[in-house]
Design an enzyme around this catalytic site. Sequence first.
Site, PDB file in Angstrom:
ATOM      1  N   ASN A   1       0.967  -1.155  -0.039  1.00 15.08           N
ATOM      2  CA  ASN A   1      -0.097  -0.030  -0.200  1.00 15.08           C
ATOM      3  C   ASN A   1       0.876   1.160  -0.096  1.00 15.08           C
ATOM      4  OD1 ASN A   1       0.376  -0.967   2.694  1.00 15.08           O
ATOM      5  ND2 ASN A   1      -1.111   0.035   3.672  1.00 15.08           N
TER       6      ASN A   1
ATOM      7  N   GLU B   1      -2.830  -4.822  -3.167  1.00 15.98           N
ATOM      8  CA  GLU B   1      -3.384  -5.856  -4.371  1.00 15.98           C
ATOM      9  C   GLU B   1      -3.286  -4.899  -5.572  1.00 15.98           C
ATOM     10  OE1 GLU B   1      -4.586  -5.068  -1.407  1.00 15.98           O
ATOM     11  OE2 GLU B   1      -5.457  -6.945  -0.460  1.00 15.98           O
TER      12      GLU B   1
ATOM     13  N   CYS C   1     -10.381  -4.203  -4.028  1.00 12.50           N
ATOM     14  CA  CYS C   1      -9.345  -5.099  -4.309  1.00 12.50           C
ATOM     15  C   CYS C   1      -9.985  -6.412  -5.193  1.00 12.50           C
ATOM     16  CB  CYS C   1      -8.293  -5.445  -3.399  1.00 12.50           C
ATOM     17  SG  CYS C   1      -7.248  -3.875  -2.941  1.00 12.50           S
TER      18      CYS C   1
ATOM     19  N   GLU D   1       0.265   5.111   0.513  1.00 15.97           N
ATOM     20  CA  GLU D   1      -0.841   6.108   0.964  1.00 15.97           C
ATOM     21  C   GLU D   1      -0.891   7.507   0.468  1.00 15.97           C
ATOM     22  OE1 GLU D   1      -1.355   5.472   5.369  1.00 15.97           O
ATOM     23  OE2 GLU D   1      -2.547   3.734   4.866  1.00 15.97           O
TER      24      GLU D   1
ATOM     25  N   CYS E   1      -9.865  -6.241   0.518  1.00 14.02           N
ATOM     26  CA  CYS E   1     -11.226  -5.320   0.647  1.00 14.02           C
ATOM     27  C   CYS E   1     -12.063  -5.653  -0.677  1.00 14.02           C
ATOM     28  CB  CYS E   1     -10.856  -3.686   0.857  1.00 14.02           C
ATOM     29  SG  CYS E   1     -10.194  -3.012  -0.673  1.00 14.02           S
TER      30      CYS E   1
HETATM   31  N1  THU Z   1      -5.384  -1.912   2.263  1.00 13.28           N
HETATM   32  C1  THU Z   1      -4.677  -2.538   1.426  1.00 13.28           C
HETATM   33  O1  THU Z   1      -3.529  -2.333   1.000  1.00 13.28           O
HETATM   34  N2  THU Z   1      -5.373  -3.337   0.717  1.00 13.28           N
HETATM   35  C2  THU Z   1      -6.678  -3.834   1.097  1.00 13.28           C
HETATM   36  O2  THU Z   1      -7.329  -4.477   0.532  1.00 13.28           O
HETATM   37  C3  THU Z   1      -7.199  -3.259   2.513  1.00 13.28           C
HETATM   38  C4  THU Z   1      -6.698  -2.138   2.949  1.00 13.28           C
HETATM   39  C5  THU Z   1      -4.488  -0.527   3.058  1.00 13.28           C
HETATM   40  C6  THU Z   1      -5.057   0.711   2.750  1.00 13.28           C
HETATM   41  C7  THU Z   1      -4.689   1.514   3.631  1.00 13.28           C
HETATM   42  O3  THU Z   1      -3.260   2.089   3.468  1.00 13.28           O
HETATM   43  C8  THU Z   1      -4.626   0.544   4.849  1.00 13.28           C
HETATM   44  O4  THU Z   1      -4.369  -0.865   4.328  1.00 13.28           O
HETATM   45  C9  THU Z   1      -5.430   0.783   6.053  1.00 13.28           C
HETATM   46  O5  THU Z   1      -6.862   0.637   5.288  1.00 13.28           O
HETATM   47 ZN    ZN Z   2      -7.923  -2.936  -1.053  1.00 11.00          ZN
END
Ligand code: THU
Ligand code: ZN
Length: 170
Positions: A76, A89, A127, A78, A124
């Site tokens: 991730n 993902e 994704c 941000e 999530c």
């Molecule tokens: N996050 C992901 O990278 N993938 C997911 O499917 C769930 C959430 C990240 C986004 C954010 O940077 C952190 O997790 C908290 O939500």
């Molecule tokens: Zn996601």
Amino acid sequence: MSKRTVSDLIWLVNPKDLQVQKSWLEKDIKKIGEKQILNLVKLAVKQSKLSYSPYSKYPVGVALLAKSDKIYLGNNVEKVSYSDTDHAEEAAVTGAVVSQEIKKSGRKFIKALAVAQKLGISPCGRCRQIIGEHCDNAVIINCDLKGKIYSITSLQNIFPDAFTPTLMGF
Ligand code: THU
Ligand code: ZN
């Protein structure tokens, strides 16, 4: 519309649903092999260390196994605007497309993904849709940041009745 009883409705539930997913998973897990699955977990954990997540402090790492047997990593990334954040993902899928996976194997190039995050949970909703753009089904391995596997599941199990490119005729 005629009135339906509960038992009418139960007839509409496919009794093989769970069983079908289980046998698909067992077959694919065997095909990929234990060694590769543990390798994907190790790589996902390692990748989570490259996460840029100063706001949530919730690193996520992904190792994506393509049909070409190449592995793509993602984490991730941000943004202060939060909603513009790249999910791990998403980053792995984009990396694979950028590296010509569609040219090699076509649109459906994903075989499996290992996802490492503190809670060992599944990707999530957004994704799931992104993964579904590039496979009909995939093995999803959910582990924590130490590499402990919480579950091995399939995309179809965590994302049933999906809105897919196949349904749209692509
Ligand atoms: N996050 C992901 O990278 N993938 C997911 O499917 C769930 C959430 C990240 C986004 C954010 O940077 C952190 O997790 C908290 O939500
Ligand atoms: Zn996601």
